[in-house]
Design a protein around this motif. Structure first.
Motif, PDB file in Angstrom:
ATOM      1  N   VAL A 284      -6.306  -1.694 -10.465  1.00 45.80           N
ATOM      2  CA  VAL A 284      -4.963  -1.582 -10.524  1.00 45.80           C
ATOM      3  C   VAL A 284      -4.357  -1.851 -11.943  1.00 45.80           C
ATOM      4  CG1 VAL A 284      -2.841  -3.332 -10.336  1.00 45.80           C
ATOM      5  CG2 VAL A 284      -4.162  -3.165  -8.336  1.00 45.80           C
ATOM      6  N   LEU A 288      -1.940   0.732 -14.165  1.00 51.79           N
ATOM      7  CA  LEU A 288      -0.922  -0.017 -15.128  1.00 51.79           C
ATOM      8  C   LEU A 288      -1.131   0.764 -16.420  1.00 51.79           C
ATOM      9  CD1 LEU A 288      -1.183  -3.675 -14.405  1.00 51.79           C
ATOM     10  CD2 LEU A 288       0.687  -2.051 -13.642  1.00 51.79           C
ATOM     11  N   THR A 293       4.367   2.762 -11.732  1.00 51.37           N
ATOM     12  CA  THR A 293       5.097   1.639 -11.116  1.00 51.37           C
ATOM     13  C   THR A 293       4.454   0.851 -10.063  1.00 51.37           C
ATOM     14  OG1 THR A 293       6.435   2.782  -9.564  1.00 51.37           O
ATOM     15  CG2 THR A 293       7.257   2.801 -11.899  1.00 51.37           C
ATOM     16  N   ASN A 294       4.838  -0.134  -9.491  1.00 46.92           N
ATOM     17  CA  ASN A 294       4.000  -0.699  -8.518  1.00 46.92           C
ATOM     18  C   ASN A 294       4.290  -0.004  -7.137  1.00 46.92           C
ATOM     19  OD1 ASN A 294       3.757  -2.943 -10.105  1.00 46.92           O
ATOM     20  ND2 ASN A 294       4.741  -4.536  -8.812  1.00 46.92           N
ATOM     21  N   VAL A 305       3.571  -2.279  -1.268  1.00 47.23           N
ATOM     22  CA  VAL A 305       4.179  -2.663  -2.487  1.00 47.23           C
ATOM     23  C   VAL A 305       3.730  -3.918  -2.902  1.00 47.23           C
ATOM     24  CG1 VAL A 305       6.081  -2.574  -3.974  1.00 47.23           C
ATOM     25  CG2 VAL A 305       5.771  -0.989  -2.816  1.00 47.23           C
ATOM     26  N   VAL A 308       0.314  -4.994  -3.906  1.00 43.78           N
ATOM     27  CA  VAL A 308       0.183  -4.235  -5.521  1.00 43.78           C
ATOM     28  C   VAL A 308       0.813  -5.395  -6.483  1.00 43.78           C
ATOM     29  CG1 VAL A 308       0.869  -2.761  -7.269  1.00 43.78           C
ATOM     30  CG2 VAL A 308       0.235  -2.047  -5.050  1.00 43.78           C
ATOM     31  N   GLY A 309       2.103  -6.080  -5.833  1.00 45.43           N
ATOM     32  CA  GLY A 309       2.506  -6.977  -6.705  1.00 45.43           C
ATOM     33  C   GLY A 309       1.842  -8.178  -6.729  1.00 45.43           C
ATOM     34  N   VAL A 312      -1.061  -7.446  -9.409  1.00 44.70           N
ATOM     35  CA  VAL A 312      -0.450  -7.061 -10.697  1.00 44.70           C
ATOM     36  C   VAL A 312      -0.444  -8.629 -11.360  1.00 44.70           C
ATOM     37  CG1 VAL A 312       1.509  -6.663 -12.195  1.00 44.70           C
ATOM     38  CG2 VAL A 312       0.689  -4.872 -10.477  1.00 44.70           C
ATOM     39  N   ARG A 324       3.068  -6.264 -18.621  1.00 44.45           N
ATOM     40  CA  ARG A 324       1.956  -5.103 -18.228  1.00 44.45           C
ATOM     41  C   ARG A 324       1.473  -4.403 -19.511  1.00 44.45           C
ATOM     42  NH1 ARG A 324       4.430  -3.977 -12.546  1.00 44.45           N
ATOM     43  NH2 ARG A 324       3.742  -1.615 -12.661  1.00 44.45           N
TER      44      ARG A 324
END
Length: 341
Positions: A284, A288, A293-294, A305, A308-309, A312, A324
């Motif tokens: 990930v 980035l 984007t996510n 998503v 992924v959040g 992140v 980021r």
């Protein structure tokens, strides 16, 4: 408790709704009905955010973290409680305990100080539920071989308090880990798998935790079996979870028992990664760095998503970054990413 939630919802009393949710979730967690607790958590967080009751929203994130810790999703637990670490003392205390316990189970160097801070926050609150939870986390860390810096007498005093007026789950959790850390305490006579394990009934404890979906505790109990095959199975599960401290103790026990063919265990990428990122988190991070984007990362990795959040958030936390861009810059400094991406 379900009735109290219905009454509060019908009366349109947001504070009482949130409090009812918290108590109901805690009740289901203590009964190891994690699937039901999980459904309430999702409803509760959505409600608290909708009515903008942010203190309760943060506390409910801790409830979500507790559930994720129970299923040995250590990254998920850390991600859930991260917003609560800057909250009011009761919220911050809960977040520190959960984060410290997750890090302790993975053998991270930051765990003891985080748990000591949880203890420093808990004691002045003078609430049994905070102090007992902090004490149990410290006792587990000590049993796993970490120097917590908190005197055993203080933890034993808390245990005596829980025997007088605590909940069965509190008594069982703290009592087991104190005994495991080498302290002479009377095991609680309660119907809880930690109490079963303390009484030598490892098979019943293991089955209870297996049925509940708690893999770390299931392996913990299975490792108490006199059969090396059971202990090797527990070791394999612990290696899969990344629970290195307990896996190390199980390996030592197998060697003492004369078992010669003991798997060395994986050398996970997190040990080779200066920030302790998992393979997925490192992946990930690379995306980035590409500026995705996510949603774009989710498409690339074929995940949600929301997942992924979570990744992140974990990357930002481990790299001590707020943005980021800062995370990418920090990764370059550590050599995780090359300067040219």
């Amino acid at each position: 408790m379900q009735e109290s939630l219905r009454v509060a919802l019908a009366a349109d009393e947001p504070e009482h709704v949130c409090r009812a949710y918290v108590n109901l979730i805690q009740c289901e967690v203590e009964r190891l009905r994690l699937d039901i607790a999980g459904r309430y958590v999702d409803q509760a967080i959505a409600f608290a955010e909708r009515v903008e009751f942010m203190m309760f929203a943060a506390y409910l994130q801790c409830s979500q973290g507790q559930l994720r810790l129970a299923i040995a999703d250590f990254d998920g637990a850390l991600s859930s409680v991260r917003p609560a670490l800057d909250g009011a003392p009761p919220v911050r205390c809960a977040a520190l305990i959960l984060a410290g316990r997750a890090r302790s189970r993975r053998g991270e160097a930051a765990a003891p100080e985080m748990l000591r801070e949880a203890w420093r926050v808990a004691v002045p609150l003078r609430e049994r539920q905070r102090i007992a939870a902090a004490a149990a986390a410290l006792a587990e860390a000590a049993a796993l071989g970490r120097d917590t810096g908190v005197a055993a007498d203080e933890l034993i005093e808390v245990y005596e308090l829980t025997r007088d007026c605590g909940k069965p789950a509190e008594r069982a959790d703290l009592g087991y880990w104190l005994g495991r850390a080498g302290h002479r305490v009377t095991p609680p006579e309660v119907d809880h798998p930690y109490a079963l394990l303390a009484a030598g009934r490892w098979r019943e404890a293991a089955e209870t935790w297996r049925a509940a979906g708690c893999p770390y505790e299931h392996a913990l109990a299975q490792a108490d079996s006199p059969d090396p095959a059971d202990r090797l199975a527990a070791l394999a599960l612990l290696d899969t979870l990344g629970a290195e401290p307990l896996a190390r103790l199980v390996r030592a026990g197998l060697r003492r028992a004369g078992v010669t063919r003991i798997p060395r265990g994986p050398v996970p990428a997190t040990r080779l990664n200066p920030a302790g990122l998992t393979e997925r988190q490192a992946e990930v991070l690379r995306l980035l760095a590409e500026g995705l984007t996510n949603a774009q990362i989710a498409d690339r990795l074929v995940v949600s998503v929301r997942t992924v959040g979570s990744h992140v958030a974990a990357v930002l936390h481990k790299l001590h970054s707020r943005t980021r861009r800062q995370a990418v810059a920090r990764a370059v400094e550590l050599g995780i990413l090359s300067a040219d991406g």
